[in-house]
Enzyme design. Structure first.
Site, short mmCIF file in Angstrom:
data_model
loop_
_atom_site.label_atom_id
_atom_site.label_comp_id
_atom_site.label_asym_id
_atom_site.label_seq_id
_atom_site.Cartn_x
_atom_site.Cartn_y
_atom_site.Cartn_z
N HIS A 191 -58.52 -63.62 52.82
CA HIS A 191 -56.91 -64.16 51.86
C HIS A 191 -56.40 -61.87 53.00
O HIS A 191 -56.23 -61.16 51.49
CB HIS A 191 -57.04 -64.01 50.92
CG HIS A 191 -55.42 -64.20 50.37
ND1 HIS A 191 -54.66 -64.39 50.72
CD2 HIS A 191 -55.55 -64.58 48.53
CE1 HIS A 191 -53.64 -64.90 50.19
NE2 HIS A 191 -53.93 -65.00 48.89
N ASP A 235 -62.24 -62.84 40.62
CA ASP A 235 -61.29 -64.20 41.27
C ASP A 235 -61.56 -65.92 40.89
O ASP A 235 -62.65 -65.43 39.68
CB ASP A 235 -60.86 -64.03 42.39
CG ASP A 235 -60.49 -65.22 43.27
OD1 ASP A 235 -59.82 -66.12 42.74
OD2 ASP A 235 -60.69 -65.39 44.64
N CYS A 240 -56.30 -62.03 41.74
CA CYS A 240 -55.27 -62.57 42.81
C CYS A 240 -54.62 -63.12 41.82
O CYS A 240 -53.34 -63.42 42.59
CB CYS A 240 -55.53 -63.09 44.11
SG CYS A 240 -56.49 -64.49 43.54
N ARG A 252 -46.90 -57.55 46.65
CA ARG A 252 -47.74 -59.37 47.17
C ARG A 252 -46.20 -58.81 48.37
O ARG A 252 -46.27 -58.95 49.41
CB ARG A 252 -47.38 -60.38 46.75
CG ARG A 252 -49.00 -60.52 46.00
CD ARG A 252 -50.22 -60.72 47.20
NE ARG A 252 -50.25 -61.58 48.32
CZ ARG A 252 -50.32 -62.78 48.22
NH1 ARG A 252 -50.69 -63.37 47.70
NH2 ARG A 252 -50.18 -63.40 49.19
N1 NVA Z 1 -60.15 -68.09 46.59
C1 NVA Z 1 -58.99 -68.65 45.67
C2 NVA Z 1 -57.84 -67.82 45.85
C3 NVA Z 1 -55.93 -68.08 45.31
C4 NVA Z 1 -55.35 -66.71 45.95
C5 NVA Z 1 -58.67 -70.04 46.25
O1 NVA Z 1 -59.02 -70.08 47.78
O2 NVA Z 1 -58.48 -70.84 46.19
N1 CP Z 2 -52.88 -64.63 44.39
C1 CP Z 2 -52.14 -65.77 45.26
O1 CP Z 2 -52.39 -66.04 46.68
O2 CP Z 2 -51.56 -66.39 44.86
P1 CP Z 2 -51.30 -68.12 44.79
O3 CP Z 2 -51.89 -69.06 45.52
O4 CP Z 2 -50.26 -68.74 44.51
O5 CP Z 2 -49.65 -67.95 46.59
#
Ligand code: NVA
Ligand code: CP
Length: 301
Positions: A131, A219, A259, A287
């Site tokens: 990410h 996270d 995040c 962001r």
């Molecule tokens: N690790 C999480 C981050 C979401 C922004 C996911 O992949 O769902």
């Molecule tokens: N942190 C992040 O990417 O959030 P969303 O899943 O809301 O885009």
């Protein structure tokens, strides 16, 4: 000139990443001043989302609008992708109509296929492996609050997921020390750990990871696509909540980041995420600014 993609932090040189963060801070100031800055007038970003999103979608869409361009939201539900049109063919077509593609995918390989066939820059808006856009915002946020992150100590507490993998690459590109605390079986990618062993340490004890940290990050315990593992993960991660006790191990001026979306009472205690060390709302806002700097770099000129 070859098309540049941003699928992971290693796709840009450390100096380019530093410049992006500095530019993000400048773009934020320009926006606060109400200055008009439209270098992407007439440009189009195609945004492909296989999974849900609040921040990523709104920040890219708002960012394109502010830069004078336009963004198109696409989901597999209402494109031919959902009816089996190959990713490579979709990439070729989008690349003929749009000036860049942003995609949030399950498999990172889907992003690589898009990048191989689109002929325009492809940006990773989250995959199962990385990410990177979130890391641009996180580093910007750290810099705004505390100055350069180089040489600082960062503690990652929780799942060795896509965010954790990107933190490892950030440790390398931005030059900080990273201590990861995760339960057995939930480690980040082994190759990434091995390649970055000079600045990344894997630990089991979250207290040890937080010791002397300048920044504590966590996270969710179950990422998108892992919903059915939720109950098992809640048990396996029970000792990995970022609590006030964990924060007390870090430096007194340590920051807390996440995040988002967050689950209070799971990976983070409400007192921490809603407390004075938390900078999660700045992190979310950034962001927008960090990605505007990225879009400008990849699409303008
Ligand atoms: N690790 C999480 C981050 C979401 C922004 C996911 O992949 O769902
Ligand atoms: N942190 C992040 O990417 O959030 P969303 O899943 O809301 O885009």
């Amino acid at each position: 000139m070859a098309v540049r993609h941003f699928l992971r932090l290693l796709d840009l040189e450390p100096a380019e990443l530093e410049a992006l963060v500095a530019r993000a801070i400048e773009l934020k100031r320009l926006q606060r001043e109400g200055a008009e800055h439209r270098p992407l007038a007439g440009r189009v970003l195609a945004m492909l989302f296989e999974k849900s999103s609040t921040r990523t979608r709104v920040s890219f869409e708002a960012g394109m609008a502010q830069l004078g361009g336009h963004a198109i939201f696409l989901s597999p539900r209402d494109t031919q992708l959902g009816r089996g049109e190959p990713v490579a063919d979709t990439a070729r077509v989008l690349g003929r109509m749009a000036d860049a593609i942003m995609a949030r995918t399950y498999a990172h390989a889907t992003l690589e296929t898009l990048a191989a066939h689109a002929g325009v820059p492809v940006i990773n808006g989250l995959s199962d492996r990385f990410h990177p856009c979130q890391l641009l915002a996180d580093v910007q946020t750290y810099v705004e609050h505390r100055g350069s992150i180089a040489g600082r100590r960062v503690a990652w507490i929780g799942d060795g997921n896509n965010m954790c993998n990107s933190y490892i690459e950030a440790a390398r590109q931005f030059g900080f020390e990273l201590r990861i605390a995760c339960p057995e079986g939930y480690e980040p990618e082994r190759a990434l750990l091995e390649e970055n062993a000079d600045r990344v340490r894997l630990l089991r004890d979250p207290r040890e990871a937080a010791e002397g940290a300048d920044l504590v990050v966590t996270d969710v315990w179950a990422s998108m696509g892992q919903e059915e593992e939720q109950a098992q993960r809640r048990r396996d991660f029970a000792a990995y909540q970022v609590t006030p006790e964990i924060m007390a191990r870090a430096r007194p001026d340590a920051l807390f980041m996440h995040c988002l979306p967050a689950h209070r009472g799971e990976e983070v205690a409400a007192e921490v995420i809603d407390g004075p060390q938390s900078v999660v709302w700045d992190e979310a806002e950034n962001r927008l600014h960090a990605q505007k700097a990225l879009l400008e770099r990849l699409m303008a000129g």
